[in-house]
Design an enzyme around this catalytic site. Structure first.
Site, PDB file in Angstrom:
ATOM      1  N   ASP A  52     -28.266 -13.616  20.080  1.00 11.16           N
ATOM      2  CA  ASP A  52     -29.672 -13.405  20.501  1.00 11.16           C
ATOM      3  C   ASP A  52     -30.371 -14.432  19.904  1.00 11.16           C
ATOM      4  O   ASP A  52     -30.025 -15.472  19.421  1.00 11.16           O
ATOM      5  CB  ASP A  52     -30.172 -12.230  19.682  1.00 11.16           C
TER       6      ASP A  52
ATOM      7  N   ARG B  94     -27.894  -2.277  32.017  1.00 14.29           N
ATOM      8  CA  ARG B  94     -29.201  -1.723  31.725  1.00 14.29           C
ATOM      9  C   ARG B  94     -29.641  -0.816  32.760  1.00 14.29           C
ATOM     10  O   ARG B  94     -30.254   0.685  32.343  1.00 14.29           O
ATOM     11  CB  ARG B  94     -30.052  -2.741  31.880  1.00 14.29           C
TER      12      ARG B  94
ATOM     13  N   ARG C 162     -42.736  -0.299  25.409  1.00 13.23           N
ATOM     14  CA  ARG C 162     -42.265  -1.453  24.580  1.00 13.23           C
ATOM     15  C   ARG C 162     -43.696  -1.889  23.916  1.00 13.23           C
ATOM     16  O   ARG C 162     -44.531  -2.395  24.567  1.00 13.23           O
ATOM     17  CB  ARG C 162     -41.784  -2.621  25.668  1.00 13.23           C
TER      18      ARG C 162
ATOM     19  N   CYS D   2     -28.093  -9.940  25.007  1.00 11.89           N
ATOM     20  CA  CYS D   2     -28.962  -9.206  25.717  1.00 11.89           C
ATOM     21  C   CYS D   2     -29.950  -9.613  26.807  1.00 11.89           C
ATOM     22  O   CYS D   2     -30.289  -9.200  27.706  1.00 11.89           O
ATOM     23  CB  CYS D   2     -29.748  -8.247  24.656  1.00 11.89           C
TER      24      CYS D   2
ATOM     25  N   HIS E 105     -34.019  -1.804  19.547  1.00  9.71           N
ATOM     26  CA  HIS E 105     -33.834  -1.914  20.797  1.00  9.71           C
ATOM     27  C   HIS E 105     -32.802  -0.875  21.304  1.00  9.71           C
ATOM     28  O   HIS E 105     -31.606  -1.386  21.704  1.00  9.71           O
ATOM     29  CB  HIS E 105     -33.738  -3.167  21.263  1.00  9.71           C
TER      30      HIS E 105
ATOM     31  N   GLN F  36     -30.910  -0.890  24.902  1.00  8.69           N
ATOM     32  CA  GLN F  36     -30.255  -2.103  24.994  1.00  8.69           C
ATOM     33  C   GLN F  36     -28.835  -1.822  24.564  1.00  8.69           C
ATOM     34  O   GLN F  36     -27.666  -2.175  25.039  1.00  8.69           O
ATOM     35  CB  GLN F  36     -30.815  -3.272  24.305  1.00  8.69           C
TER      36      GLN F  36
HETATM   37  N1   CP Z   1     -32.552  -7.536  27.050  1.00 13.34           N
HETATM   38  C1   CP Z   1     -34.197  -6.991  27.144  1.00 13.34           C
HETATM   39  O1   CP Z   1     -34.729  -6.384  26.913  1.00 13.34           O
HETATM   40  O2   CP Z   1     -34.349  -7.929  28.278  1.00 13.34           O
HETATM   41  P1   CP Z   1     -36.429  -7.852  28.757  1.00 13.34           P
HETATM   42  O3   CP Z   1     -36.840  -8.350  27.394  1.00 13.34           O
HETATM   43  O4   CP Z   1     -36.232  -8.775  30.053  1.00 13.34           O
HETATM   44  O5   CP Z   1     -36.378  -6.457  29.137  1.00 13.34           O
END
Ligand code: CP
Length: 340
Positions: free
Chosen positions: A230, A299, A105, A271, A132, A135
């Site tokens: 979001d 996930r 990330r 998400c 992402h 996701q």
């Molecule tokens: N949806 C998601 O990626 O959550 P986090 O930021 O908690 O990993």
């Protein structure tokens, strides 16, 4: 079909390849539901590099790796050199010598792209400032599980309400790659940039899907099978909160008034993390047509599927004879050097 090495952007994959990944995720989920997750990644290690905090991505990847028989290392800024004190190239090459797969990330999309270019093991994108992908693969799995009666994937109407976030970019891309009908509803200033629109329009030409943008949230949700939203602002955008709040509130909040304008079978997705009472109300988040926690659970199944898809075919499986030969050599070493 030859496999790509990395999972950086769903656009790198064909519709057929994405559907095959989704099929594997669903097979592994079924095994998991019967407590039969096979230990396909026994002895394998995952390096999880995080430049930003995370709940879902961090926990789901670590648990996925454990349940598949492997091991995950959580590496956050300050613990390893990631583009500081040594080059990203050197870090990437070194990590590749220790582990079987990297999940990253990163603040900038270019960082994960550079990791993938230089690593000699698979790299999975766990969120950047652009997209992402893990996701949204999970989101499609979730949509399939909650498909409106009789509808095929190619008939799904997906509406995103709010800001053109990194999540929105990935979602509009995967939906149009798979032939779905995607509507973006948001204020003009926060609508998807031209570059993203070009990509999704190309996707639609190939897949038969469709894409439209509107400033009218009621119009946007009128045919929706799934409404998705979001956050309206992120860490680092605090100074923009008054301006963003004015642009989105109350028109683009997913509240019961707006949700009721969608067909009665429509499901709500997010998400997470969510700002309850901001982009969505508690009433919608907690109603019986909200599938946010199924989405969050998926996930875990998605990470398992991705890890198996990218890592399992690359693992070496030495014969029992070869393993016994090496064990014997080590035993002989001790017998010769430290006789009892
Ligand atoms: N949806 C998601 O990626 O959550 P986090 O930021 O908690 O990993």
């Amino acid at each position: 079909m030859s496999q790509l090495t990395h999972f950086i952007d769903t656009q790198d994959f064909s519709k057929d390849e994405l559907l095959k990944i989704i099929q594997l995720i669903r097979i592994i989920k079924e095994a998991d539901k019967q407590s039969c997750t096979p230990k396909l990644l026994e002895g394998a290690s995952l390096a999880m590099l995080f430049e930003e905090p995370s709940t879902r991505t961090r926990i789901s990847f670590e648990v996925a790796m454990t349940e598949l028989g492997g091991h995950a290392l959580y590496l956050k800024p300050g613990e390893i050199h990631l583009g500081a004190r040594e080059s990203l190239y050197d870090t990437s090459k070194v990590i590749s010598r220790y582990v079987d797969v990297i999940m990253a990330r990163t603040l900038k999309h270019s960082t994960v792209v550079e990791l993938a270019r230089t690593a000699t093991v698979p790299v999975i994108n766990g969120l950047t400032d652009y997209n992402h992908p893990t996701q949204v693969v999970c989101d499609v799995v979730t949509m399939l599980e909650h498909a409106p009666l009789g509808k095929k994937l190619e008939e799904f109407n997906v509406t995103f309400i709010g800001d053109a976030t990194n999540l929105a970019s990935s979602l509009m891309m995967i939906c149009t790659q798979l032939g779905m009908h995607f509507t973006f509803g948001g204020p003009k200033r926060y609508q998807p940039p031209e570059a993203w629109v070009k990509i999704v329009e190309e996707n639609c030409k190939k897949s038969g899907g469709s894409f439209r943008v509107t400033e009218d949230p009621v119009d946007a949700v009128s045919k929706a099978d799934f409404i998705y939203t979001d956050l309206w602002w992120w860490v680092g955008q605090e100074a923009e909160i008054p301006e963003r709040s004015k642009a989105f509130m109350p028109k683009y909040q997913v509240n019961m008034d707006l949700f009721k304008k969608a067909p009665s079978h429509c499901k709500f997705m997010h998400c997470l993390p969510a700002s309850r009472g901001v982009e969505v109300t508690d009433e919608v988040m907690d109603c019986d047509r909200s599938i946010i926690f199924d989405q969050a659970e998926n996930r875990l199944h998605t990470e398992k599927g991705l890890l198996v898809y990218f890592v399992y075919p690359r693992l070496k499986r030495p014969s029992k004879e070869l393993q016994a030969y090496h064990k014997g050599r080590i035993e002989s070493y001790f017998e010769e050097n430290f006789p009892s």
